[in-house]
Design an enzyme around this catalytic site. Structure first.
Site, mmCIF file in Angstrom:
data_model
loop_
_atom_site.group_PDB
_atom_site.id
_atom_site.type_symbol
_atom_site.label_atom_id
_atom_site.label_comp_id
_atom_site.label_asym_id
_atom_site.label_seq_id
_atom_site.Cartn_x
_atom_site.Cartn_y
_atom_site.Cartn_z
ATOM 1 N N TYR A 16 0.856 -1.257 -0.019
ATOM 2 C CA TYR A 16 0.109 0.020 -0.087
ATOM 3 C C TYR A 16 0.917 1.410 0.237
ATOM 4 O O TYR A 16 0.362 2.349 -0.147
ATOM 5 C CB TYR A 16 -0.924 0.005 1.360
ATOM 6 C CG TYR A 16 -2.249 -0.833 1.045
ATOM 7 C CD1 TYR A 16 -2.114 -1.971 0.145
ATOM 8 C CD2 TYR A 16 -3.116 -0.549 1.779
ATOM 9 C CE1 TYR A 16 -3.187 -2.725 0.108
ATOM 10 C CE2 TYR A 16 -4.545 -1.398 1.614
ATOM 11 C CZ TYR A 16 -4.332 -2.393 0.730
ATOM 12 O OH TYR A 16 -5.459 -3.264 0.642
ATOM 13 N N ASP A 27 -2.545 -17.249 5.837
ATOM 14 C CA ASP A 27 -3.879 -18.153 5.447
ATOM 15 C C ASP A 27 -4.128 -18.921 6.338
ATOM 16 O O ASP A 27 -5.357 -19.267 6.416
ATOM 17 C CB ASP A 27 -3.350 -19.009 4.017
ATOM 18 C CG ASP A 27 -1.912 -19.469 4.259
ATOM 19 O OD1 ASP A 27 -1.328 -19.111 5.433
ATOM 20 O OD2 ASP A 27 -1.400 -20.129 3.283
ATOM 21 N N LYS A 74 3.306 -13.648 6.480
ATOM 22 C CA LYS A 74 3.220 -14.491 5.286
ATOM 23 C C LYS A 74 4.939 -14.874 4.966
ATOM 24 O O LYS A 74 5.498 -15.157 4.167
ATOM 25 C CB LYS A 74 2.809 -14.090 4.010
ATOM 26 C CG LYS A 74 2.488 -15.171 3.185
ATOM 27 C CD LYS A 74 1.597 -16.385 3.437
ATOM 28 C CE LYS A 74 1.555 -17.342 2.371
ATOM 29 N NZ LYS A 74 0.889 -18.611 2.691
ATOM 30 N N ASP A 116 -5.635 -5.439 5.963
ATOM 31 C CA ASP A 116 -6.881 -5.107 5.274
ATOM 32 C C ASP A 116 -7.901 -6.462 5.036
ATOM 33 O O ASP A 116 -8.955 -6.328 5.515
ATOM 34 C CB ASP A 116 -6.483 -4.644 3.820
ATOM 35 C CG ASP A 116 -7.535 -3.684 3.417
ATOM 36 O OD1 ASP A 116 -8.704 -3.573 3.880
ATOM 37 O OD2 ASP A 116 -7.397 -3.439 2.166
#
Length: 409
Positions: free
Chosen positions: A149, A270, A219, A294
């Protein structure tokens, strides 16, 4: 009359009659802002018997700003927030694809509001798609200024992307871009300083508010130097600044006197998104990067009633700057029709009151919201869901729901 909020030695000092700027917002912003101000003013009056008030000051952003002064984000708006420190805003239009940059992202970056704070807690009576929404009680600290972002990207086929591709191939030996001629490119900056200040804020919040654990969501198994760095720096910070100790089982804990120790743990993103459906009760405070945050905050909002009632804030705990906001969009299809649910902005104002340390007024607002929903008097978004579940309910418009909130204060 002293009206300026100040920050001294890391502590916020709030006068009895602070000036708080507000941005009305686009679309449904006008409707929900009117309700929010009425609810807050009434709660403050009841809590403090007139000894405290908020002096509202309108500032401009979005379409209203363009119409009135020819700029979507006037310099005067940024100056006002910097001067008064705390502000609240309705939703602002963000075009998809080409066009102007997101005003929300611009505000966060211009004022270095590095924490996107999203508390997610179920309110009794709110319709939910999950069986046990009452198990959801988390506070998400989303890094707000870095990651994808940051807005560092180039369009496919542009001369800029050609230069970056050439540099990657010639100077860095990169040969993993499958279709370079049609690729757009973006840069994902993740810094140690940015990660540490976000994680420091999350751990400090957990200690100050008697929370059970802090989970670093990442991640890092795939993006080993960016998200993996976030993870590594987070554990190192917990050890260095908060005295976290790793036990025989490899779990990190921060000692607390007279209560259970605070656990610092991590989860791959995840897996985390799966776990918040299967076992949300094991998570408490969440610290994560911008894109992950987000997804996570909106997914959690869906479990406790949807983005329409999700509150949020963008904060810099070092400067004291904070903008509280409705987290949903402008909803132009229902704007001006007295249909929108104002709770996202009302509950964001409740967060603002707590940030100002006006907890008595904040408690009144939250209790009123709980009582109003439990009574079955709701706006159309909840009404249809309650009807589907054969739960007695009364359909109210935006203004009428605001009146119900005020009656229940």
């Amino acid at each position: 009359m002293d009206s300026l909020i100040t920050l001294k030695n890391g502590k916020l000092f709030v006068p009895s009659h602070p000036i708080v700027p507000f941005i009305e917002g686009d679309g449904v912003g006008k409707e929900i802002t009117a309700v929010m101000k009425q609810v807050v003013d009434t709660a403050v009056a009841k809590a403090y018997a007139g000894n405290r008030t908020i002096e509202w000051k309108e500032i401009l952003a979005g379409q209203k700003a363009m119409d009135e002064v020819g700029s979507f984000l006037p310099d005067e708006t940024l100056d006002a927030i910097s001067h008064y420190k705390v502000a609240i805003k309705g939703p602002l239009t963000t075009p998809v694809g080409k066009g102007m940059r997101s005003l929300n992202v611009t505000l966060r970056q211009k004022l270095d509001l590095y924490v996107c704070l999203r508390p997610v807690e179920y309110l009794c009576g709110v319709p939910s798609p999950v069986k046990h929404p009452e198990k959801v009680d988390m506070v998400v600290f989303r890094e707000n200024t870095e990651d994808i972002y940051a807005g560092i990207e180039w369009e496919a086929g542009s001369s800029e992307v050609g230069k970056v591709l050439a540099f990657l191939a010639d100077e860095m030996g990169v040969d993993k871009i499958r279709f370079p001629k049609s690729s757009a490119l973006g840069i994902k900056p993740v810094s140690r300083e940015g990660s540490e200040r976000l994680i420091r804020s999350a751990i400090s919040y957990a200690l100050e508010n008697d929370r059970r654990n802090v989970t670093l969501v990442h991640k890092g198994n795939i993006m080993k130097f960016t998200e993996g760095g976030f993870l590594t720096w987070g554990y190192a910070l917990a050890e260095r600044e908060f005295g976290a100790v790793k036990n025989a089982q490899g779990r990190y804990f921060i000692k607390r006197q007279g209560q259970e120790d605070l656990e610092i743990k991590d989860c791959i993103c995840d897996a985390f998104l799966q776990n918040i459906l299967l076992k949300p009760e094991v998570y408490d405070v969440i610290a994560t990067l911008n894109l992950n945050g987000d997804y996570i905050s909106d997914a959690l909002a869906a479990e406790i009633g949807g983005i329409g009632i999700a509150p949020g804030a963008n904060i810099n705990y070092e400067s004291g700057f904070a903008i509280f906001e409705a987290t949903h969009g402008t909803a132009p299809d229902i704007a001006g029709k007295n249909l929108v649910n104002p709770l996202s902005l009302v509950l964001s104002a409740e967060m603002m009151l707590r940030y100002l340390h006006w907890n008595e007024a904040a408690d009144l607002v939250r209790d009123s919201v709980s009582r109003s929903i439990s009574s079955g008097k709701v706006t159309q978004d909840f009404y249809h869901l309650l009807q589907d579940e054969k739960i007695p309910s009364v359909l109210l418009g935006t203004r009428e729901f605001g009146e119900t909130l005020i009656e229940n204060l």
